[in-house]
Write an enzyme that holds these catalytic residues in place. Structure first.
Site, PDB file in Angstrom:
ATOM      1  NE  ARG A 156      -1.763  -2.088   3.331  1.00 55.40           N
ATOM      2  CZ  ARG A 156      -2.154  -3.045   4.174  1.00 55.40           C
ATOM      3  NH1 ARG A 156      -3.442  -3.270   4.345  1.00 55.40           N
ATOM      4  NH2 ARG A 156      -1.296  -3.744   4.868  1.00 55.40           N
ATOM      5  CB  ILE A 157       3.658   2.430   2.154  1.00 56.57           C
ATOM      6  CG1 ILE A 157       2.803   2.379   3.422  1.00 56.57           C
ATOM      7  CG2 ILE A 157       4.609   3.631   2.197  1.00 56.57           C
ATOM      8  CD1 ILE A 157       3.565   2.042   4.700  1.00 56.57           C
ATOM      9  NE  ARG A 178       6.591 -10.972  -0.295  1.00 55.84           N
ATOM     10  CZ  ARG A 178       6.029 -11.014   0.890  1.00 55.84           C
ATOM     11  NH1 ARG A 178       6.273 -12.000   1.697  1.00 55.84           N
ATOM     12  NH2 ARG A 178       5.212 -10.066   1.293  1.00 55.84           N
ATOM     13  CB  ILE A 237      10.385   4.931   4.584  1.00 57.47           C
ATOM     14  CG1 ILE A 237       9.743   4.374   3.301  1.00 57.47           C
ATOM     15  CG2 ILE A 237      10.923   6.326   4.378  1.00 57.47           C
ATOM     16  CD1 ILE A 237       8.412   5.048   2.957  1.00 57.47           C
ATOM     17  CB  ALA A 238      11.496  -0.805   4.584  1.00 58.08           C
ATOM     18  NE  ARG A 239       9.655  -2.364  11.507  1.00 58.37           N
ATOM     19  CZ  ARG A 239       8.660  -1.479  11.380  1.00 58.37           C
ATOM     20  NH1 ARG A 239       8.826  -0.372  10.690  1.00 58.37           N
ATOM     21  NH2 ARG A 239       7.504  -1.679  11.972  1.00 58.37           N
ATOM     22  CD  GLU A 268      14.517   2.039  14.133  1.00 61.74           C
ATOM     23  OE1 GLU A 268      14.939   2.298  12.993  1.00 61.74           O
ATOM     24  OE2 GLU A 268      13.335   2.181  14.484  1.00 61.74           O
ATOM     25  CG  HIS A 286      11.013   4.301  12.969  1.00 58.37           C
ATOM     26  ND1 HIS A 286      11.383   2.997  13.225  1.00 58.37           N
ATOM     27  CD2 HIS A 286       9.840   4.214  12.286  1.00 58.37           C
ATOM     28  CE1 HIS A 286      10.476   2.169  12.725  1.00 58.37           C
ATOM     29  NE2 HIS A 286       9.527   2.893  12.154  1.00 58.37           N
ATOM     30  CB  ILE A 287       9.412  10.770  12.275  1.00 64.32           C
ATOM     31  CG1 ILE A 287      10.369  11.313  11.194  1.00 64.32           C
ATOM     32  CG2 ILE A 287      10.022  10.876  13.666  1.00 64.32           C
ATOM     33  CD1 ILE A 287      10.563  12.828  11.253  1.00 64.32           C
TER      34      ILE A 287
HETATM   35  C1  GLV Z   1       6.258   2.024  11.471  1.00 68.44           C
HETATM   36  O1  GLV Z   1       7.392   1.797  11.214  1.00 68.44           O
HETATM   37  C2  GLV Z   1       5.195   1.106  11.222  1.00 68.44           C
HETATM   38  O2  GLV Z   1       5.452  -0.059  10.902  1.00 68.44           O
HETATM   39  O3  GLV Z   1       4.032   1.516  11.355  1.00 68.44           O
END
Ligand code: GLV
Length: 324
Positions: A156-157, A178, A237-239, A268, A286-287
């Site tokens: 979705r993102i 995938r 912006i994943a992990r 982190e 992580h915002i």
């Molecule tokens: C933030 O990193 C989330 O997974 O919502």
């Protein structure tokens, strides 16, 4: 008898008040930092928890909490939860999808813009008092409009970022995932499916939005960075753990890629020290989902997941199926 629940993180007072209507609540408005052993001990005295992505609920924690019934993660990512182990123990797991999609996509695009156009680097230069004259090459960055946007992870993102790039900035969007999107979804995002290798080789901006799992650990390491264009930017912006941060710091220092924008980090809130010393990286703590409205929506959904499961036997956005 009210269920005893623990809220592991500071949270909006309104949401806390709502939880108090239904449960006997232990909060952490004082923002105490707990060791894993302290967290396990506290959790063991409750039947449910509202957690963030930083609070582990893994096999070790679960072993110490035999009475646990539900965990609502205030995040869309849930790699902190061992969902199969929770299912085996009959514990309901839930997350907060959808409510943060557009806000997180906004941030991904903001980080891409800041990185490509060297916004924070140039601001630091200005604040240091080093701006003496206009120069043709001063903080000349990488073009965004009309360039090629490569998205790794087209959930979705990822699709939200693709729409922004294609419709707002006239970018050519390529993606790898995938599974391939439906033709309708591809055409809505104006996105073309390519292999991971082709994406890395041809994208001007690579945006990572893949969920973290042991299989996606170091999706981007030294070998992948070597495939990227020397003018390319990388946005995570994943992990933390999707990127090998040490290898990235080397690639940035040696200018093997132009720049990176990172909202998430391996280990982190610690940040690899080499990333703190290279200039061509934009760092944020992580915002990506942090607008007031979205954080309220996430907290409310997490609370509603607990209320709904513990009072009616059904979460709103469950991650597993268990008997109530
Ligand atoms: C933030 O990193 C989330 O997974 O919502």
């Amino acid at each position: 008898m009210k269920h005893k629940i623990i809220v592991a993180c500071p949270i909006f007072e309104e949401v806390l008040a709502r939880l108090h209507e239904h449960f006997d609540v232990t909060d952490n408005q004082a923002n105490e930092v707990w060791t894993k052993a302290e967290w396990t001990h506290k959790l063991s005295q409750h039947t449910a928890a509202l957690t963030t992505g930083a609070d582990p609920v893994d096999a070790e924690v679960l072993a110490g909490c035999p009475q646990l019934k539900a965990v609502a993660n205030m995040a869309v990512g849930y790699n902190n939860l061992d969902v199969p182990a929770m299912t085996a123990r009959g514990i309901q797991a839930s997350n907060t999808p959808d409510v943060l999609t557009e806000t997180t996509a906004d941030f991904g695009f903001a980080l891409l813009m800041a990185t490509a156009r060297r916004i924070t680097e140039s601001e630091h230069f200005l604040r240091r008092g080093e701006w003496k004259q206009w120069r043709y090459d001063m903080f000349a960055g990488t073009e965004v409009h009309g360039s090629t946007l490569g998205i790794l992870g087209m959930g979705r993102i990822g699709q939200g970022i693709a729409r922004r790039g294609a419709h707002g900035f006239g970018m050519k969007v390529i993606y790898h995932n995938r599974s391939r999107l439906s033709p309708e979804a591809e055409s809505e995002c104006k996105a073309t499916y390519v292999s991971k290798e082709e994406l890395l080789k041809t994208a001007d901006h690579v945006v990572l939005v893949v969920p973290y799992s042991p299989a996606s650990h170091h999706t981007i390491g030294a070998a992948e960075l070597a495939h990227m264009k020397p003018t390319a930017t990388l946005i995570n912006i994943a992990r933390g753990g999707i990127v090998d941060d040490a290898a990235l710091a080397v690639a940035l220092r040696e200018r093997r890629i132009a720049a990176a924008g990172l909202d998430v980090f391996e280990g982190e809130p610690k940040v690899h020290p080499d990333l703190l010393t290279v200039p061509n990286v934009v760092l944020t703590p992580h915002i990506a989902s942090a607008s007031v409205t979205t954080r309220m929506a996430m907290a409310t959904l997490a609370a509603d997941n607990l209320i709904s499961y513990l009072t009616q036997g059904k979460s709103i956005t469950p991650l597993n199926t268990v008997g109530a």
